[in-house]
Scaffold this motif. Structure first.
Motif, PDB file in Angstrom:
ATOM      1  N   LEU A 283       0.852  -1.191   0.000  1.00 47.02           N
ATOM      2  CA  LEU A 283       0.000   0.000   0.000  1.00 47.02           C
ATOM      3  C   LEU A 283       0.887   1.240   0.000  1.00 47.02           C
ATOM      4  O   LEU A 283       2.015   1.212   0.497  1.00 47.02           O
ATOM      5  CB  LEU A 283      -0.908   0.011   1.231  1.00 47.02           C
ATOM      6  N   THR A 284       0.357   2.314  -0.508  1.00 47.76           N
ATOM      7  CA  THR A 284       1.115   3.571  -0.491  1.00 47.76           C
ATOM      8  C   THR A 284       1.280   4.045   0.948  1.00 47.76           C
ATOM      9  O   THR A 284       0.487   3.681   1.833  1.00 47.76           O
ATOM     10  CB  THR A 284       0.392   4.665  -1.295  1.00 47.76           C
ATOM     11  N   LYS A 285       2.293   4.872   1.170  1.00 53.68           N
ATOM     12  CA  LYS A 285       2.498   5.442   2.508  1.00 53.68           C
ATOM     13  C   LYS A 285       1.259   6.219   2.937  1.00 53.68           C
ATOM     14  O   LYS A 285       0.852   6.148   4.094  1.00 53.68           O
ATOM     15  CB  LYS A 285       3.714   6.370   2.518  1.00 53.68           C
ATOM     16  N   LYS A 286       0.666   6.930   1.995  1.00 48.42           N
ATOM     17  CA  LYS A 286      -0.536   7.719   2.300  1.00 48.42           C
ATOM     18  C   LYS A 286      -1.686   6.801   2.759  1.00 48.42           C
ATOM     19  O   LYS A 286      -2.339   7.083   3.762  1.00 48.42           O
ATOM     20  CB  LYS A 286      -0.955   8.517   1.065  1.00 48.42           C
ATOM     21  N   MET A 287      -1.893   5.705   2.050  1.00 48.80           N
ATOM     22  CA  MET A 287      -2.967   4.769   2.404  1.00 48.80           C
ATOM     23  C   MET A 287      -2.695   4.140   3.761  1.00 48.80           C
ATOM     24  O   MET A 287      -3.594   4.032   4.592  1.00 48.80           O
ATOM     25  CB  MET A 287      -3.113   3.671   1.337  1.00 48.80           C
ATOM     26  N   ARG A 288      -1.450   3.727   4.011  1.00 43.04           N
ATOM     27  CA  ARG A 288      -1.117   3.141   5.308  1.00 43.04           C
ATOM     28  C   ARG A 288      -1.376   4.152   6.429  1.00 43.04           C
ATOM     29  O   ARG A 288      -1.917   3.788   7.483  1.00 43.04           O
ATOM     30  CB  ARG A 288       0.348   2.660   5.338  1.00 43.04           C
ATOM     31  N   ALA A 289      -1.039   5.408   6.189  1.00 39.06           N
ATOM     32  CA  ALA A 289      -1.276   6.444   7.207  1.00 39.06           C
ATOM     33  C   ALA A 289      -2.772   6.635   7.434  1.00 39.06           C
ATOM     34  O   ALA A 289      -3.219   6.755   8.584  1.00 39.06           O
ATOM     35  CB  ALA A 289      -0.622   7.764   6.772  1.00 39.06           C
TER      36      ALA A 289
END
Length: 117
Positions: free
Chosen positions: A107-113
């Motif tokens: 997952l993208t860093k943004k999605m994980r956040a």
């Protein structure tokens, strides 16, 4: 593992979602990406998960385990436990967690956040 136990275990993992699709299969996702499926095989529950390269090579020919129909035929390394001889419940849970972690890692860093992961 029963279907209810599978669903309860997958629900216990952080930020997961559940849908029923593909012929009444319980499909578990994180960040919109599938990490585990419980469907039917000759009237019995069958558990499908994404596998590491090593697990795929070692387990695919074991009794009660096979490359997952449809997914593995597309070059993806997914396994299906279709018989009780396949994996013990603790081992199956370990592989489901590994599948979950593999999907989270992509997952993208943004999605994980956004998901708090």
């Amino acid at each position: 593992m029963t279907r209810d136990e599978f669903n309860a275990f997958c629900a216990s993992l952080k930020a997961t979602s559940h849908v029923v699709q593909w012929g009444n299969a319980d499909v578990w996702k994180v960040g919109g990406k599938v990490f585990a499926i419980c469907g039917w095989n000759d009237g019995k529950d069958a558990f499908t998960f994404k596998a590491t390269d090593l697990a795929y090579e070692v387990l695919q020919d074991q009794p009660g385990i096979r490359p997952a129909p449809y997914l593995a035929s597309r070059g993806m390394k997914w396994l299906q436990v279709y018989d009780e001889r396949g994996l013990s419940d603790p081992s199956l849970r370990d592989h489901i967690v590994t599948s979950y972690e593999m999907v989270v890692a992509k997952l993208t860093k943004k999605m994980r956040a956004e998901l708090g992961l």
